[in-house]
Design an enzyme around this catalytic site. Structure first.
Site, PDB file in Angstrom:
ATOM      1  N   THR A  38      -3.805  -8.957  -7.008  1.00  0.00           N
ATOM      2  CA  THR A  38      -4.169  -9.094  -5.592  1.00  0.00           C
ATOM      3  C   THR A  38      -4.985  -7.884  -5.147  1.00  0.00           C
ATOM      4  O   THR A  38      -4.801  -6.780  -5.666  1.00  0.00           O
ATOM      5  CB  THR A  38      -2.917  -9.176  -4.695  1.00  0.00           C
ATOM      6  OG1 THR A  38      -2.058  -8.073  -5.023  1.00  0.00           O
ATOM      7  CG2 THR A  38      -2.154 -10.459  -4.906  1.00  0.00           C
ATOM      8  N   GLY A 181       9.248   9.532   2.957  1.00  0.00           N
ATOM      9  CA  GLY A 181      10.708   9.690   2.859  1.00  0.00           C
ATOM     10  C   GLY A 181      11.379   9.382   4.186  1.00  0.00           C
ATOM     11  O   GLY A 181      12.423   8.701   4.227  1.00  0.00           O
ATOM     12  N   VAL A 233      16.746  20.446  -5.063  1.00  0.00           N
ATOM     13  CA  VAL A 233      17.585  19.740  -6.044  1.00  0.00           C
ATOM     14  C   VAL A 233      17.397  20.448  -7.386  1.00  0.00           C
ATOM     15  O   VAL A 233      16.288  20.540  -7.900  1.00  0.00           O
ATOM     16  CB  VAL A 233      17.183  18.254  -6.159  1.00  0.00           C
ATOM     17  CG1 VAL A 233      17.970  17.562  -7.269  1.00  0.00           C
ATOM     18  CG2 VAL A 233      17.386  17.545  -4.834  1.00  0.00           C
ATOM     19  N   ARG A 266       2.229  12.412  -3.728  1.00  0.00           N
ATOM     20  CA  ARG A 266       1.467  11.493  -4.573  1.00  0.00           C
ATOM     21  C   ARG A 266       0.420  12.266  -5.355  1.00  0.00           C
ATOM     22  O   ARG A 266      -0.062  13.299  -4.908  1.00  0.00           O
ATOM     23  CB  ARG A 266       0.823  10.403  -3.707  1.00  0.00           C
ATOM     24  CG  ARG A 266       1.883   9.559  -3.005  1.00  0.00           C
ATOM     25  CD  ARG A 266       1.283   8.423  -2.217  1.00  0.00           C
ATOM     26  NE  ARG A 266       0.545   7.474  -3.027  1.00  0.00           N
ATOM     27  CZ  ARG A 266       1.084   6.474  -3.725  1.00  0.00           C
ATOM     28  NH1 ARG A 266       2.393   6.300  -3.732  1.00  0.00           N
ATOM     29  NH2 ARG A 266       0.326   5.656  -4.405  1.00  0.00           N
ATOM     30  N   ASP A 306      -7.824   8.386  -1.956  1.00  0.00           N
ATOM     31  CA  ASP A 306      -6.800   9.319  -2.451  1.00  0.00           C
ATOM     32  C   ASP A 306      -7.266  10.113  -3.672  1.00  0.00           C
ATOM     33  O   ASP A 306      -6.822  11.238  -3.886  1.00  0.00           O
ATOM     34  CB  ASP A 306      -5.518   8.555  -2.827  1.00  0.00           C
ATOM     35  CG  ASP A 306      -4.734   8.086  -1.610  1.00  0.00           C
ATOM     36  OD1 ASP A 306      -5.243   8.234  -0.478  1.00  0.00           O
ATOM     37  OD2 ASP A 306      -3.620   7.557  -1.790  1.00  0.00           O
ATOM     38  N   MET A 312      -4.070  11.997   1.948  1.00  0.00           N
ATOM     39  CA  MET A 312      -4.083  10.705   1.258  1.00  0.00           C
ATOM     40  C   MET A 312      -3.644   9.624   2.245  1.00  0.00           C
ATOM     41  O   MET A 312      -2.458   9.303   2.350  1.00  0.00           O
ATOM     42  CB  MET A 312      -3.182  10.766   0.031  1.00  0.00           C
ATOM     43  CG  MET A 312      -3.739  11.673  -1.056  1.00  0.00           C
ATOM     44  SD  MET A 312      -2.806  11.541  -2.587  1.00  0.00           S
ATOM     45  CE  MET A 312      -3.733  12.651  -3.660  1.00  0.00           C
ATOM     46  N   LEU A 313      -4.592   9.116   2.993  1.00  0.00           N
ATOM     47  CA  LEU A 313      -4.296   8.126   4.033  1.00  0.00           C
ATOM     48  C   LEU A 313      -5.321   6.997   3.971  1.00  0.00           C
ATOM     49  O   LEU A 313      -6.501   7.228   3.649  1.00  0.00           O
ATOM     50  CB  LEU A 313      -4.331   8.786   5.413  1.00  0.00           C
ATOM     51  CG  LEU A 313      -3.155   9.737   5.696  1.00  0.00           C
ATOM     52  CD1 LEU A 313      -3.419  10.581   6.928  1.00  0.00           C
ATOM     53  CD2 LEU A 313      -1.840   8.960   5.835  1.00  0.00           C
ATOM     54  N   HIS A 315      -6.812   5.163   6.288  1.00  0.00           N
ATOM     55  CA  HIS A 315      -7.982   5.152   7.184  1.00  0.00           C
ATOM     56  C   HIS A 315      -9.048   6.135   6.711  1.00  0.00           C
ATOM     57  O   HIS A 315     -10.244   5.914   6.939  1.00  0.00           O
ATOM     58  CB  HIS A 315      -7.577   5.417   8.637  1.00  0.00           C
ATOM     59  CG  HIS A 315      -6.465   6.405   8.823  1.00  0.00           C
ATOM     60  ND1 HIS A 315      -5.148   6.075   8.652  1.00  0.00           N
ATOM     61  CD2 HIS A 315      -6.475   7.705   9.140  1.00  0.00           C
ATOM     62  CE1 HIS A 315      -4.390   7.131   8.881  1.00  0.00           C
ATOM     63  NE2 HIS A 315      -5.174   8.150   9.167  1.00  0.00           N
ATOM     64  N   HIS A 438      -0.603   2.724  35.334  1.00  0.00           N
ATOM     65  CA  HIS A 438       0.808   3.022  35.608  1.00  0.00           C
ATOM     66  C   HIS A 438       1.611   1.733  35.624  1.00  0.00           C
ATOM     67  O   HIS A 438       1.156   0.751  36.212  1.00  0.00           O
ATOM     68  CB  HIS A 438       0.938   3.729  36.954  1.00  0.00           C
ATOM     69  CG  HIS A 438       2.373   3.989  37.327  1.00  0.00           C
ATOM     70  ND1 HIS A 438       3.085   5.025  36.763  1.00  0.00           N
ATOM     71  CD2 HIS A 438       3.213   3.335  38.160  1.00  0.00           C
ATOM     72  CE1 HIS A 438       4.322   5.007  37.255  1.00  0.00           C
ATOM     73  NE2 HIS A 438       4.415   3.982  38.106  1.00  0.00           N
TER      74      HIS A 438
HETATM   75  C1  FAD Z   1       5.173   3.780   0.977  1.00  0.00           C
HETATM   76  C2  FAD Z   1       3.803   4.165   1.453  1.00  0.00           C
HETATM   77  C3  FAD Z   1       3.485   4.043   2.789  1.00  0.00           C
HETATM   78  C4  FAD Z   1       2.215   4.404   3.236  1.00  0.00           C
HETATM   79  N1  FAD Z   1       1.940   4.259   4.558  1.00  0.00           N
HETATM   80  C5  FAD Z   1       0.716   4.598   5.013  1.00  0.00           C
HETATM   81  C6  FAD Z   1       0.382   4.415   6.376  1.00  0.00           C
HETATM   82  O1  FAD Z   1       1.196   3.957   7.174  1.00  0.00           O
HETATM   83  N2  FAD Z   1      -0.857   4.760   6.784  1.00  0.00           N
HETATM   84  C7  FAD Z   1      -1.789   5.277   5.908  1.00  0.00           C
HETATM   85  O2  FAD Z   1      -2.897   5.583   6.325  1.00  0.00           O
HETATM   86  N3  FAD Z   1      -1.496   5.456   4.604  1.00  0.00           N
HETATM   87  C8  FAD Z   1      -0.275   5.127   4.143  1.00  0.00           C
HETATM   88  N4  FAD Z   1       0.008   5.281   2.820  1.00  0.00           N
HETATM   89  C9  FAD Z   1      -1.048   5.838   1.935  1.00  0.00           C
HETATM   90  C10 FAD Z   1      -2.083   4.773   1.594  1.00  0.00           C
HETATM   91  O3  FAD Z   1      -1.444   3.681   0.973  1.00  0.00           O
HETATM   92  C11 FAD Z   1      -3.138   5.365   0.678  1.00  0.00           C
HETATM   93  O4  FAD Z   1      -3.693   6.515   1.277  1.00  0.00           O
HETATM   94  C12 FAD Z   1      -4.261   4.359   0.453  1.00  0.00           C
HETATM   95  O5  FAD Z   1      -3.772   3.177  -0.149  1.00  0.00           O
HETATM   96  C13 FAD Z   1      -5.345   4.971  -0.439  1.00  0.00           C
HETATM   97  O6  FAD Z   1      -6.361   4.047  -0.627  1.00  0.00           O
HETATM   98  P1  FAD Z   1      -7.295   4.093  -1.918  1.00  0.00           P
HETATM   99  O7  FAD Z   1      -8.299   3.015  -1.713  1.00  0.00           O
HETATM  100  O8  FAD Z   1      -7.772   5.471  -2.123  1.00  0.00           O
HETATM  101  O9  FAD Z   1      -6.375   3.774  -3.157  1.00  0.00           O
HETATM  102  P2  FAD Z   1      -5.192   2.777  -3.472  1.00  0.00           P
HETATM  103  O10 FAD Z   1      -4.740   2.030  -2.288  1.00  0.00           O
HETATM  104  O11 FAD Z   1      -4.208   3.586  -4.223  1.00  0.00           O
HETATM  105  O12 FAD Z   1      -5.880   1.726  -4.435  1.00  0.00           O
HETATM  106  C14 FAD Z   1      -6.372   2.093  -5.662  1.00  0.00           C
HETATM  107  C15 FAD Z   1      -6.492   0.876  -6.548  1.00  0.00           C
HETATM  108  O13 FAD Z   1      -7.121   1.293  -7.759  1.00  0.00           O
HETATM  109  C16 FAD Z   1      -6.552   0.583  -8.822  1.00  0.00           C
HETATM  110  N5  FAD Z   1      -6.776   1.298 -10.076  1.00  0.00           N
HETATM  111  C17 FAD Z   1      -6.111   2.378 -10.560  1.00  0.00           C
HETATM  112  N6  FAD Z   1      -6.608   2.726 -11.760  1.00  0.00           N
HETATM  113  C18 FAD Z   1      -7.602   1.865 -12.031  1.00  0.00           C
HETATM  114  C19 FAD Z   1      -8.496   1.711 -13.120  1.00  0.00           C
HETATM  115  N7  FAD Z   1      -8.478   2.531 -14.163  1.00  0.00           N
HETATM  116  N8  FAD Z   1      -9.388   0.699 -13.088  1.00  0.00           N
HETATM  117  C20 FAD Z   1      -9.447  -0.136 -12.025  1.00  0.00           C
HETATM  118  N9  FAD Z   1      -8.637  -0.010 -10.962  1.00  0.00           N
HETATM  119  C21 FAD Z   1      -7.722   0.960 -10.973  1.00  0.00           C
HETATM  120  C22 FAD Z   1      -5.091   0.463  -8.448  1.00  0.00           C
HETATM  121  O14 FAD Z   1      -4.494  -0.657  -9.100  1.00  0.00           O
HETATM  122  C23 FAD Z   1      -5.160   0.274  -6.931  1.00  0.00           C
HETATM  123  O15 FAD Z   1      -5.105  -1.095  -6.580  1.00  0.00           O
HETATM  124  C24 FAD Z   1       1.253   4.903   2.326  1.00  0.00           C
HETATM  125  C25 FAD Z   1       1.561   5.017   0.977  1.00  0.00           C
HETATM  126  C26 FAD Z   1       2.814   4.651   0.534  1.00  0.00           C
HETATM  127  C27 FAD Z   1       3.135   4.774  -0.926  1.00  0.00           C
END
Ligand code: FAD
Length: 459
Positions: A38, A181, A233, A266, A306, A312-313, A315, A438
């Site tokens: 997905t 957490g 810990v 992370r 990220d 690492m967010l 947006h 208000h």
């Molecule tokens: C529990 C939790 C809650 C969170 N809540 C929030 C929130 O409320 N608000 C917020 O802003 N952020 C939140 N985050 C952080 C947010 O999920 C990340 O910052 C965001 O998903 C980063 O986006 P990205 O596109 O960089 O990477 P990701 O979302 O990590 O996507 C990267 C994709 O790359 C794929 N990939 C990895 N290696 C390879 C490869 N070799 N070849 C091809 N594809 C690959 C992975 O399968 C993945 O699908 C949360 C994170 C967690 C764990």
């Protein structure tokens, strides 16, 4: 048949899909690869969205409880059907990831399920097949940090396992009091677990405003979450019926639980794409450095999200995705801002943007602060809200807003006004003289500005 992409996007998270869709809208032929079946990456599949679905359930449980206790409207103790709750959460995720598949098809973005690694600066390998490209965007995100030396035990969860909602243990220990957490503490305590949070720093939500964090700390304790800060810990034992942690520091002793969540940050997935084969710079934390246009050190190779480091967010990843697509397509674009808002979707929510008071002090930035307590907000009290605070950090000479921290119900929604104000160079006068409806909690932003200007009549 030769495989070639005009623009190749590696990773389909909020960075990758935003980049792929923007590039397609700009007329590029885009191929996007991800090993997940997905789209949506960590954010949709195991991060932002499933956590918020469970946090919504937690909030309703708390509200029903408070209605019974304080408002004379009695609800029975909730009966929690974990299978149904899990299915609802999965359904929310499924509808959003399914929607993305539709959006990709509509834009004719070709999606491949597979894992990519660099062979050289013009070729990647996807599960044994060579793909060449004109340009490439690395958007492979991050994964939870695993603490070294911990036993391999299915009762030790990372955030992904915690969001699977396998069970609600009687006692749950969460190692790490950062945003993730604390969100897990909010969910599992509402579902009935006795939750203990262990945090190494001197406060939970390290980096956030101390005064606001005190309010969150007290609220969590009121919800029966035990918190040990300045505690490390030092050993972990997986026993037959429980996991036992030995702790040292402000709390010294043992903590046991039917499950333990590791939530200590992370780590970038950068090394997993073997960037060294293409000469792409990567640091010892696995982060791929980029400039404000998301360019790496290799021409035609971009990185976003990220994998490019903190914060690492989602947006930030999305905005970088748009920038990379535009720059790769010959447009002038940059993400040249330090204003990336942070929100902990706890109960109450904690939200901040720009400078905190402590950061301004540490950076030697001339500043003053002005606050408005939510105990004096009519809307907050009428909605059953508890303690809360709106705190503005501003320049005393120019009156420009430099930062804002809010804690209270829906604080994350209110933060947008402050982010826009800072981006637009708004002054206290701009904020105070903008008429806020208000009764809304958004008034607290206007009131804090009025307080700084000495024009407040609501305190
Ligand atoms: C529990 C939790 C809650 C969170 N809540 C929030 C929130 O409320 N608000 C917020 O802003 N952020 C939140 N985050 C952080 C947010 O999920 C990340 O910052 C965001 O998903 C980063 O986006 P990205 O596109 O960089 O990477 P990701 O979302 O990590 O996507 C990267 C994709 O790359 C794929 N990939 C990895 N290696 C390879 C490869 N070799 N070849 C091809 N594809 C690959 C992975 O399968 C993945 O699908 C949360 C994170 C967690 C764990």
């Amino acid at each position: 048949m030769s495989n070639h992409a005009d623009l190749m996007v590696i990773g389909a998270g909020p960075g990758g899909y935003a980049c792929a869709f923007r590039a397609a809208d700009l007329g590029r032929k885009v191929v996007m690869v991800d090993p997940r079946a997905t789209l949506g990456g960590v954010c949709l599949n195991e991060g932002c969205i499933p956590s918020k679905a469970l946090l919504h359930a937690a909030e309703v449980i708390r509200e029903a409880h408070e209605m019974t206790d304080d408002w004379g409207i009695a609800f029975a103790k909730p009966k929690i059907d974990l299978d149904k709750l899990r299915a609802k959460k999965d359904g929310v995720v499924g509808s959003l990831t399914g929607g993305l598949t539709g959006l990709a098809k509509r834009r004719k973005v070709q999606t491949i399920t597979g894992t990519a690694t660099f062979k050289d600066d013009k070729t990647i390998d996807i599960d044994g097949a060579d793909w060449t490209f004109d340009q490439v965007v690395i958007a492979v995100g991050s994964a939870p940090v695993q603490l070294p030396g911990w036993p391999d035990d299915e009762r030790i969860w990372d955030s992904t396992a915690a969001l699977e909602l396998r069970e609600v243990p009687k006692d749950l220990v969460i190692v790490g009091g950062g945003i993730i957490g604390l969100e897990m503490a909010t969910v599992y305590s509402a579902l009935g677990a006795n939750v203990t949070v262990v945090e190494l720093a001197d406060q939970i939500a390290p980096g956030a405003d101390h005064e606001a964090v005190k309010i969150l700390h007290a609220a969590l304790e009121q919800h029966d979450v035990t918190i040990h800060t300045e505690t490390k810990v030092s050993a972990v034992k997986a026993g037959k019926t429980k996991i036992t942690l030995t702790c040292e520091g402000a709390f010294t002793g043992e903590l046991s639980g039917g499950a333990v969540i590791q939530s200590v940050g992370r780590r970038s997935n950068g090394p997993k794409v073997t960037p060294e084969n293409a000469g792409i710079e990567i640091d010892d934390r696995g982060i791929i450095p980029v400039d404000t246009a998301c360019r790496t050190n290799v021409a035609g190779v971009f990185a976003i999200g990220d994998v490019t480091g903190n914060p690492m967010l989602a947006h930030r990843a999305t905005h970088q995705g748009h920038v990379a697509a535009e720059v790769a397509s010959g447009h002038a674009a940059a993400l040249d801002t330090t204003l990336i808002p942070s929100v902990a979707y706890t109960n109450p929510e904690l939200a901040w943007v720009g400078l905190t008071q402590a950061q301004a002090k540490a950076d030697g930035v001339k500043h003053k602060t002005a606050s408005f307590p939510w105990a004096a907000s009519g809307r907050n009290l009428a909605s059953g809200g508890g303690d809360g605070l709106t705190k503005l950090v501003y320049c005393p000479d120019t009156h420009r807003l430099l930062g804002a921290t809010l804690i209270g119900a829906s604080a994350g929604e209110l933060l947008a006004e402050c982010t826009l104000a800072i981006e637009m160079g708004a002054t206290l006068e701009d904020i105070a003289l903008s008429v806020h409806a208000h009764p809304t909690v958004s008034e607290t932003v206007g009131f804090a500005a009025e307080r700084a200007l000495g024009t407040l009549t609501d305190l």
